[in-house]
Design an enzyme around this catalytic site. Structure first.
Site, short mmCIF file in Angstrom:
data_model
loop_
_atom_site.label_atom_id
_atom_site.label_comp_id
_atom_site.label_asym_id
_atom_site.label_seq_id
_atom_site.Cartn_x
_atom_site.Cartn_y
_atom_site.Cartn_z
N ASP A 411 0.87 -1.18 0.00
CA ASP A 411 0.00 0.00 0.00
C ASP A 411 0.90 1.23 0.00
OD1 ASP A 411 -1.68 2.10 0.67
OD2 ASP A 411 -2.92 0.87 2.01
N HIS A 412 0.88 1.95 -1.09
CA HIS A 412 1.82 3.07 -1.24
C HIS A 412 1.47 4.24 -0.32
CE1 HIS A 412 5.11 5.07 -2.88
NE2 HIS A 412 4.77 5.19 -4.15
#
Ligand code: CAO
Length: 439
Positions: A411-412
């Site tokens: 999850d950036h």
């Protein structure tokens, strides 16, 4: 019947006014006063109505053209003679009224009416804000009063997606509200096509050949919904690497006789779980979940790894608990147990909950790489593909080394690329030299 040219009447003190919508196409039948185009000056949007009833023959403007009084808009096969709009007649300025207070434009209204102050451009939706429906598409044909058009524009509603219930199919404010309500209800139920995402086209495939319709298994339906939710909510990044597991494989083989004696199948995955638990201690952000409000990171002090298991009914992800506290024999035994129970459909709710990070291994099947979907609300997932012997340059010659392809999705919003790369490098180093586990 006579072909008439429709030109831009006097719309007030506006020059070079841009066309923002073309509402008709050749072949369309229009009634007198139906809107043909929408112009937007720096002060107002205004619809230009047809002075005739008839069939549009040619449309002579397009979006982004700029028009002045007298410029040609269209040609129409007019059914009746109509009085040309008085050249000096000025449109009524209605700009001051807020959109909600403006009455819907009546079909009988004679002159083009600037609708309201220029609608502010709808802000680009924030990454985590679901857009109710698509932004207005240029050129879409829809009949609505300027006030309704402004209302729709403010909310980012594409009128082409709204069915009008007013006179002559005009779109009313209630229609726009109804369209938004429908989308929000769909989004709340997680329905396909909700959250402003255009649905895939419905196609009758039987027109192309024989088909058979089979129901999806319950697991596929559940995991499908979960995967879509994760895919839509999490900005994914996937990083790839290849890890030298030559020594690991030699060690694994050396343990095989002991494992067989204990009735255990020791696969590379067990070592990967062990190495992951070690590296997750060093990178706690990867062993975490973003709080629902997106303001905090909930870091977990326990390390429970979800392992994707392929079953006849679909994918399930049971959890191996406290991986950091277990040895490879115990982990092998547990992995065999949960994968057997998964395939027999005997997992319990407890087996499937409490994971902190997941692994999806296709190494026993094949393939060089794939991009796993993060098992939200976890932050990361490791994809493992099939190891293969490859020539690796050791500085003076090529050496045959067993290389394992890895893919890390994360999850950036939580993990930066550099942190992801450091995680992957540390994991790779650990798998290449298992002595790292002791450090
Ligand atoms: N490279 C090369 N060989 C590998 C390997 C790899 N990365 N991983 C496993 N193998 C070998 C094993 O050593 C074993 O060989 P031997 O029988 O000679 O020892 C063989 O492949 C089969 O392994 P396995 O698949 O039975 O066992 P595993 O521990 O690797 O995996 C499990 C267990 C449950 C994860 C696996 O059976 C499974 O279901 N995998 C599919 C997961 C999946 O569908 N992921 C996709 C999710 S997205 O749709």
């Amino acid at each position: 019947m006579a072909t008439k040219s429709i030109t831009l009447p006097d719309i007030g003190n506006y020059d070079n006014t841009p066309v923002i919508e073309v509402l008709v196409s050749p072949g369309d039948r229009v009634e007198k006063e139906d809107s043909l185009i929408t112009l937007e000056s720096d002060k107002a949007t205004m619809e230009i109505p047809s002075p005739y009833t008839g069939e549009i023959k040619k449309v002579l403007v397009k979006v982004d053209d700029t028009l002045n009084q007298g410029d040609l808009i269209a040609e129409i096969e007019a059914e009746e003679e109509a009085e040309e709009p008085a050249a000096e007649e000025k449109p009524q300025e209605a700009a001051e009224k807020p959109a909600e207070e403006q009455p819907a434009a009546k079909a009988e209204e004679p002159a083009p009416a600037p609708a309201a102050e220029k609608a502010p451009e709808p802000a680009a939706p924030a990454a985590d804000t679901p857009t109710p429906v698509n932004r207005q598409s240029a050129g879409a044909k829809s009949h609505a009063s300027p006030s309704v058009r402004l209302f729709a524009r403010k909310l980012g509603v594409d009128l082409a997606n709204v069915t009008g219930t007013g006179p002559k199919g005009r779109i009313l404010q209630e229609d726009v509200e109804g369209a938004i309500k429908k989308v929000m209800e769909g989004a709340a139920q997680g329905a396909v096509g909700g959250a402003g995402i255009p649905p895939l086209p419905e196609i009758d495939f039987s027109q192309f050949g024989e088909i058979e319709e089979k129901p999806l298994s319950r697991i596929k339906k559940l995991s499908g919904k979960h995967l879509s939710t994760a895919w839509l909510n999490i900005p994914h990044v996937t990083q790839f690497d290849e890890t030298d597991i030559t020594e690991l494989e030699a060690f694994r083989k050396s343990l095989k006789p002991r494992a067989e004696k204990a009735g255990i199948k020791m696969t590379p995955l067990v070592f990967i779980l062990k190495a992951l638990a070690h590296v997750l201690r060093e990178f706690p952000n990867m062993n975490a979940s973003l709080a629902p409000d997106g303001e905090n990171l909930i870091v977990k002090k326990y390390i429970n790894l979800g392992v994707a298991v392929d079953t006849p009914n679909g994918l399930v992800v049971p959890v191996v608990r406290d991986v950091d506290q277990k040895g490879v024999f115990e982990l092998s035994e547990e992995l065999m147990d949960i994968s057997a129970r998964a395939r027999d459909g005997k997992l319990t709710g407890a087996d499937l909950s409490g994971g902190t990070f997941s692994v999806s291994s296709l190494g026993g099947i094949g393939g060089t790489q794939f991009t796993p979907i993060v098992n939200g609300p976890e932050v990361g997932i490791l994809g493992v593909s099939k190891a293969s012997m490859q020539p690796v340059w050791n500085g003076s010659e090529f050496e045959p080394r067993l290389m394992l392809p890895l893919a890390l999705s994360y999850d950036h919003r939580v993990i930066d690329g550099a942190e992801g790369a450091r995680f992957m490098t540390t994991l790779s180093r650990t798998l290449t030299d298992l002595r790292e586990l002791m450090l």
